[in-house]
Design an enzyme around this catalytic site. Structure first.
Site, PDB file in Angstrom:
ATOM      1  N   CYS A   2      -9.099   9.951  21.056  1.00 27.78           N
ATOM      2  CA  CYS A   2      -8.246  11.077  21.380  1.00 27.78           C
ATOM      3  C   CYS A   2      -6.866  10.715  20.857  1.00 27.78           C
ATOM      4  O   CYS A   2      -6.604   9.567  20.524  1.00 27.78           O
ATOM      5  CB  CYS A   2      -8.168  11.286  22.883  1.00 27.78           C
ATOM      6  SG  CYS A   2      -9.787  11.422  23.647  1.00 27.78           S
ATOM      7  N   ARG A  27      -7.736  12.920  15.377  1.00 24.07           N
ATOM      8  CA  ARG A  27      -8.407  11.977  16.272  1.00 24.07           C
ATOM      9  C   ARG A  27      -9.357  12.653  17.244  1.00 24.07           C
ATOM     10  O   ARG A  27     -10.138  11.993  17.933  1.00 24.07           O
ATOM     11  CB  ARG A  27      -7.364  11.195  17.077  1.00 24.07           C
ATOM     12  CG  ARG A  27      -6.417  10.385  16.228  1.00 24.07           C
ATOM     13  CD  ARG A  27      -5.387   9.715  17.093  1.00 24.07           C
ATOM     14  NE  ARG A  27      -5.981   8.689  17.913  1.00 24.07           N
ATOM     15  CZ  ARG A  27      -6.157   7.436  17.547  1.00 24.07           C
ATOM     16  NH1 ARG A  27      -5.771   7.040  16.353  1.00 24.07           N
ATOM     17  NH2 ARG A  27      -6.708   6.574  18.353  1.00 24.07           N
ATOM     18  N   TRP A  75     -11.291  14.260  22.229  1.00 19.95           N
ATOM     19  CA  TRP A  75     -12.647  14.239  21.677  1.00 19.95           C
ATOM     20  C   TRP A  75     -13.519  13.784  22.829  1.00 19.95           C
ATOM     21  O   TRP A  75     -13.440  12.637  23.257  1.00 19.95           O
ATOM     22  CB  TRP A  75     -12.705  13.252  20.517  1.00 19.95           C
ATOM     23  CG  TRP A  75     -14.004  13.245  19.779  1.00 19.95           C
ATOM     24  CD1 TRP A  75     -14.387  14.103  18.790  1.00 19.95           C
ATOM     25  CD2 TRP A  75     -15.080  12.316  19.945  1.00 19.95           C
ATOM     26  NE1 TRP A  75     -15.634  13.753  18.340  1.00 19.95           N
ATOM     27  CE2 TRP A  75     -16.082  12.673  19.022  1.00 19.95           C
ATOM     28  CE3 TRP A  75     -15.295  11.224  20.777  1.00 19.95           C
ATOM     29  CZ2 TRP A  75     -17.273  11.972  18.920  1.00 19.95           C
ATOM     30  CZ3 TRP A  75     -16.493  10.534  20.677  1.00 19.95           C
ATOM     31  CH2 TRP A  75     -17.467  10.914  19.754  1.00 19.95           C
ATOM     32  N   ASN A 101      -6.759   7.727  26.223  1.00 21.13           N
ATOM     33  CA  ASN A 101      -7.655   7.628  25.073  1.00 21.13           C
ATOM     34  C   ASN A 101      -8.522   6.401  25.292  1.00 21.13           C
ATOM     35  O   ASN A 101      -7.995   5.296  25.433  1.00 21.13           O
ATOM     36  CB  ASN A 101      -6.824   7.472  23.790  1.00 21.13           C
ATOM     37  CG  ASN A 101      -7.671   7.065  22.601  1.00 21.13           C
ATOM     38  OD1 ASN A 101      -8.843   7.447  22.512  1.00 21.13           O
ATOM     39  ND2 ASN A 101      -7.098   6.290  21.693  1.00 21.13           N
ATOM     40  N   GLY A 102      -9.835   6.588  25.347  1.00 21.95           N
ATOM     41  CA  GLY A 102     -10.719   5.437  25.552  1.00 21.95           C
ATOM     42  C   GLY A 102     -11.799   5.777  26.566  1.00 21.95           C
ATOM     43  O   GLY A 102     -12.080   6.950  26.817  1.00 21.95           O
ATOM     44  N   GLU A 488     -23.058   7.485   0.200  1.00 24.13           N
ATOM     45  CA  GLU A 488     -21.752   8.049   0.531  1.00 24.13           C
ATOM     46  C   GLU A 488     -21.709   9.549   0.203  1.00 24.13           C
ATOM     47  O   GLU A 488     -21.165  10.343   0.979  1.00 24.13           O
ATOM     48  CB  GLU A 488     -20.667   7.264  -0.232  1.00 24.13           C
ATOM     49  CG  GLU A 488     -19.252   7.736  -0.049  1.00 24.13           C
ATOM     50  CD  GLU A 488     -18.747   7.750   1.396  1.00 24.13           C
ATOM     51  OE1 GLU A 488     -19.437   7.252   2.306  1.00 24.13           O
ATOM     52  OE2 GLU A 488     -17.670   8.325   1.621  1.00 24.13           O
ATOM     53  N   LYS A 492     -20.977  12.425   2.992  1.00 26.35           N
ATOM     54  CA  LYS A 492     -19.887  13.406   2.860  1.00 26.35           C
ATOM     55  C   LYS A 492     -20.435  14.811   3.053  1.00 26.35           C
ATOM     56  O   LYS A 492     -19.851  15.614   3.766  1.00 26.35           O
ATOM     57  CB  LYS A 492     -19.221  13.339   1.476  1.00 26.35           C
ATOM     58  CG  LYS A 492     -18.298  12.193   1.185  1.00 26.35           C
ATOM     59  CD  LYS A 492     -17.037  12.148   1.992  1.00 26.35           C
ATOM     60  CE  LYS A 492     -17.252  11.454   3.292  1.00 26.35           C
ATOM     61  NZ  LYS A 492     -16.978  10.050   3.394  1.00 26.35           N
ATOM     62  N   GLU A 495     -21.526  15.540   6.770  1.00 23.61           N
ATOM     63  CA  GLU A 495     -20.510  15.597   7.830  1.00 23.61           C
ATOM     64  C   GLU A 495     -19.603  16.808   7.742  1.00 23.61           C
ATOM     65  O   GLU A 495     -19.119  17.276   8.767  1.00 23.61           O
ATOM     66  CB  GLU A 495     -19.705  14.292   7.936  1.00 23.61           C
ATOM     67  CG  GLU A 495     -18.861  13.940   6.774  1.00 23.61           C
ATOM     68  CD  GLU A 495     -18.205  12.568   6.934  1.00 23.61           C
ATOM     69  OE1 GLU A 495     -17.926  12.155   8.061  1.00 23.61           O
ATOM     70  OE2 GLU A 495     -17.958  11.929   5.909  1.00 23.61           O
ATOM     71  N   HIS A 511     -41.813   5.871  -2.430  1.00 19.16           N
ATOM     72  CA  HIS A 511     -42.380   5.292  -1.208  1.00 19.16           C
ATOM     73  C   HIS A 511     -42.231   6.223  -0.012  1.00 19.16           C
ATOM     74  O   HIS A 511     -42.212   5.755   1.127  1.00 19.16           O
ATOM     75  CB  HIS A 511     -41.729   3.932  -0.937  1.00 19.16           C
ATOM     76  CG  HIS A 511     -41.944   2.975  -2.061  1.00 19.16           C
ATOM     77  ND1 HIS A 511     -43.131   2.310  -2.260  1.00 19.16           N
ATOM     78  CD2 HIS A 511     -41.135   2.608  -3.085  1.00 19.16           C
ATOM     79  CE1 HIS A 511     -43.040   1.564  -3.351  1.00 19.16           C
ATOM     80  NE2 HIS A 511     -41.836   1.726  -3.868  1.00 19.16           N
ATOM     81  N   LYS A 610     -11.561  11.139  13.657  1.00 19.52           N
ATOM     82  CA  LYS A 610     -11.177  10.232  12.575  1.00 19.52           C
ATOM     83  C   LYS A 610     -11.297   8.771  12.992  1.00 19.52           C
ATOM     84  O   LYS A 610     -11.663   7.926  12.192  1.00 19.52           O
ATOM     85  CB  LYS A 610      -9.731  10.554  12.189  1.00 19.52           C
ATOM     86  CG  LYS A 610      -9.230   9.783  10.996  1.00 19.52           C
ATOM     87  CD  LYS A 610      -9.855  10.301   9.736  1.00 19.52           C
ATOM     88  CE  LYS A 610      -9.539   9.455   8.535  1.00 19.52           C
ATOM     89  NZ  LYS A 610     -10.575   9.619   7.504  1.00 19.52           N
TER      90      LYS A 610
END
Ligand code: F6R
Length: 615
Positions: A2, A27, A75, A101-102, A488, A492, A495, A511, A610
């Site tokens: 957050c 965040r 968040w 935050n946490g 990657e 991208k 998300e 396979h 983030k």
């Protein structure tokens, strides 16, 4: 995960708090709130589900007076994102407000104990438990707020950056941190708080980065005082932040992500500045000079990271093994920290993290340190927790990355890993001079090639994105150095566009994943002309035989693949180990344009944040 902001001074607090929240919205952005003590001494809390703009709309007709306040953009971890669970939270009396935050891990036990003592709760959050505990201690033990905060923090287990406002003491904010970042800004007769320096720098460049278990007492008319949980006063240096406002604004681009993709040539020049010197054919990293023997003697490297940084780590592994001839393993930090990894004192652990705050990576660093490894950090955020926990390291110097999807940090990390492999390979005597010189010149030329690539491929990719916007699944294939590029690219896309995408080493297709391939499944193939080119060519034939559409990344002038693929993106030629620095760019752009075509919120995709400061 957050963002927290605080202000105490001579200005109106509200605009400072709202601007600060906007800077920290990367965040977390599922709810937001603000608490201020108004000019009449009342403690007002306004909070709402949604983004900071929703909070602004909600608060527009409210009393916004006052020169002290705290604010939060969330968040959700405990409790769904709604206005009740949004921060700030009140204590039962309504005298105290907290932002956090946490995660408080033992909140359930503490909540039960407090409820047995008659405390009533309004929300489902762990944060409300903390403020109720602080107030309970304050009233039952007749202590002042600072003592109550100290005692409460002795009791809670978890990660936190908190700020507490007290209606009965309107000229004070008490803030504390453990495993979540917190910065105090010091202006003329005014103080700021932020999860990072971005909400602070338009007012002052002077900051104190709080350490774990620091409590900051911010009082009007006094210097900031920092104590530990036992009330022992601590001395901290005031740091001058080298960040300016332009770096954290969009600069004419519609989204931070597009700005950050386009910044990459300049970012990589900054990253290499003073390190790659083509005039004297040298790559210099101060960490390698300062810790030469420790690094030369390393018997094994272990890279720990998460997400995109882990993908950079996969490229780092190949670079270190190819150039330094030393074994290198790459681990998800989240797995590493909960195994019982065998670590020797001759191991070097490289922790890669853009934010420098990722909880799993930080925990992996602590574990490896306890086990005697030497820790090298590769981070972006200056002064963040991971660089402070490591023995040495190299910043990637790509500037603040605001878009939630990581772009320039990835290429910055790969650039630092390349410089590290070169500098170390030279010290270890495992790279011959000609190869070293060729590689460092090629690396030096990458920003120019990237600039040309961006100019040449952007419109083409925009068109390709329009065609493939409606695909429901994507497969990304690459080999060798381009396998992490495939991973990657897929990350991208998923998300920010919410399209399901998988990255695979191309040879693995047979396979299993080949069963998925039909005309509905576009396949992105990184097919540059390197030693595995012929093999990737056969993969493309196999894909075409199953009627799937192929988007191929090829070297300029590759007529063979042009004839086979449905869409082609041309890349400038470079050395094989540097190809990821170029091949990643079109995949970032493709994900960006597809997400824009789908009308998605590119900079703030759903469910993401983030900086992942919780497990
Ligand atoms: C993806 C992304 C994440 C981060 C991951 C690690 O675009 O941004 O996967 O790479 O959360 O974050 P850092 O690098 O800050 O440790």
């Amino acid at each position: 995960m957050c963002g927290i902001v605080g202000y105490l001074g001579k200005r109106k607090a509200y605009p400072v708090l709202i601007n600060g929240l906007k800077r920290l919205e990367y965040r977390g952005y599922d709810s937001a709130g603000v608490a201020m003590i108004n000019d009449q001494g009342q403690l007002n809390v306004y909070k709402t589900k949604g983004k900071v703009s929703d909070l602004e709309a909600y608060a527009s007709d409210k009393d916004l007076t006052g020169t002290v306040g705290i604010a939060h953009t969330r968040w959700a971890t405990h409790g769904e994102p709604n206005s009740v669970n949004a921060h700030p939270h009140f204590s039962a009396s309504g005298n105290l407000a907290i932002i956090h935050n946490g995660i408080i891990e033992n909140y359930a036990v503490l909540k039960k104990q407090l409820m047995e003592k008659g405390v009533e709760f309004k929300s489902n959050t762990d944060t409300e438990v903390l403020i109720q505990l602080i107030e309970y201690i304050q009233t039952s033990k007749h202590t002042d707020l600072l003592t109550a905060v100290r005692m409460a923090l002795h009791t809670v287990i978890g990660a936190y950056a908190i700020a507490v406002l007290d209606r009965n003491n309107p000229d004070q904010i008490i803030a504390a941190r453990k495993s979540s970042p917190l910065v105090v800004g010091i202006g003329e007769d005014e103080f700021f708080l932020g999860s990072d320096a971005s909400p602070i720098i338009e007012y002052t460049k002077k900051v104190i980065y709080l350490d774990d278990k620091d409590i900051a007492i911010i009082r009007r008319g006094e210097d900031v005082k920092i104590v530990d949980f036992y009330n022992e006063e601590l001395k901290h240096d005031v740091t001058e932040v080298a960040l300016d406002l332009a770096q954290i604004e969009k600069g004419g681009y519609p989204h931070f992500m597009l700005k950050e993709i386009n910044e990459q040539p300049d970012c990589l020049m900054d990253c290499m500045s003073g390190r790659v010197n083509v005039d004297v054919n040298n790559v210099v990293l101060s960490a390698v000079i300062d810790h030469r023997q420790r690094l030369v003697d390393a018997r094994r490297f272990i890279i720990v990271a998460c997400g995109t940084s882990w993908h950079a780590g996969l490229i780092g592994k190949q670079l270190i093994e190819d150039i330094c001839h030393v074994p290198c393993e790459v681990e998800y930090a989240s797995e590493f920290r909960y195994r019982n990894p065998v670590i020797n004192s001759t191991d070097v652990v490289i922790a890669i993290s853009q934010s420098g705050e990722t909880a799993d990576t930080l925990a992996a660093v602590e574990l490896a340190k306890q086990k005697g490894a030497f820790i090298y950090g590769i981070c972006n955020a200056i002064g963040s927790s991971i660089p402070r926990a490591t023995h040495t390291g190299s910043y990637i110097h790509v500037g603040p990355e605001i878009g939630v999807a990581s772009t320039k940090a990835f290429t910055g990390q790969v650039t630092v890993l390349t410089m590290l492999a070169l500098a170390l390979g030279k010290e270890r005597g495992t790279i011959d001079q000609q190869k070293y010189v060729n590689l460092l010149h090629e690396l030096h030329d990458i920003p120019e090639k990237m600039k040309t690539l961006l100019q040449q491929c952007t419109d083409n990719i925009h068109e390709i994105a329009k065609i493939f916007t409606y695909a429901r699944n994507f497969l990304y294939l690459g080999r060798g150095y381009n396998y992490p590029v495939a991973l990657e690219g897929a990350l991208k896309l998923k998300e920010i566009s919410y399209i399901h995408a998988e990255g695979y080493p191309a040879a693995e297709m047979k396979h299993g994943p080949i069963a998925l391939i039909d005309e509905e499944m576009p396949v992105v193939v990184v097919a540059t002309k390197n030693v595995l080119y012929e093999k990737v060519l056969s993969n493309i034939q196999e894909i075409k035989a199953r009627h799937a559409r192929v988007i191929a990344l090829v070297n300029e002038g590759d007529e063979t693949i042009k004839r086979m693929a449905d869409a082609v993106i041309e890349l400038p030629q470079t050395q094989e180990c540097l190809e990821p620095l170029l091949a990643t760019i079109p995949l970032q752009l493709m994900a960006y344009f597809i997400a824009v075509c789908k009308g998605k919120d590119v900079d703030q995709p759903r469910n993401l944040a983030k900086s992942v400061t919780v497990e």
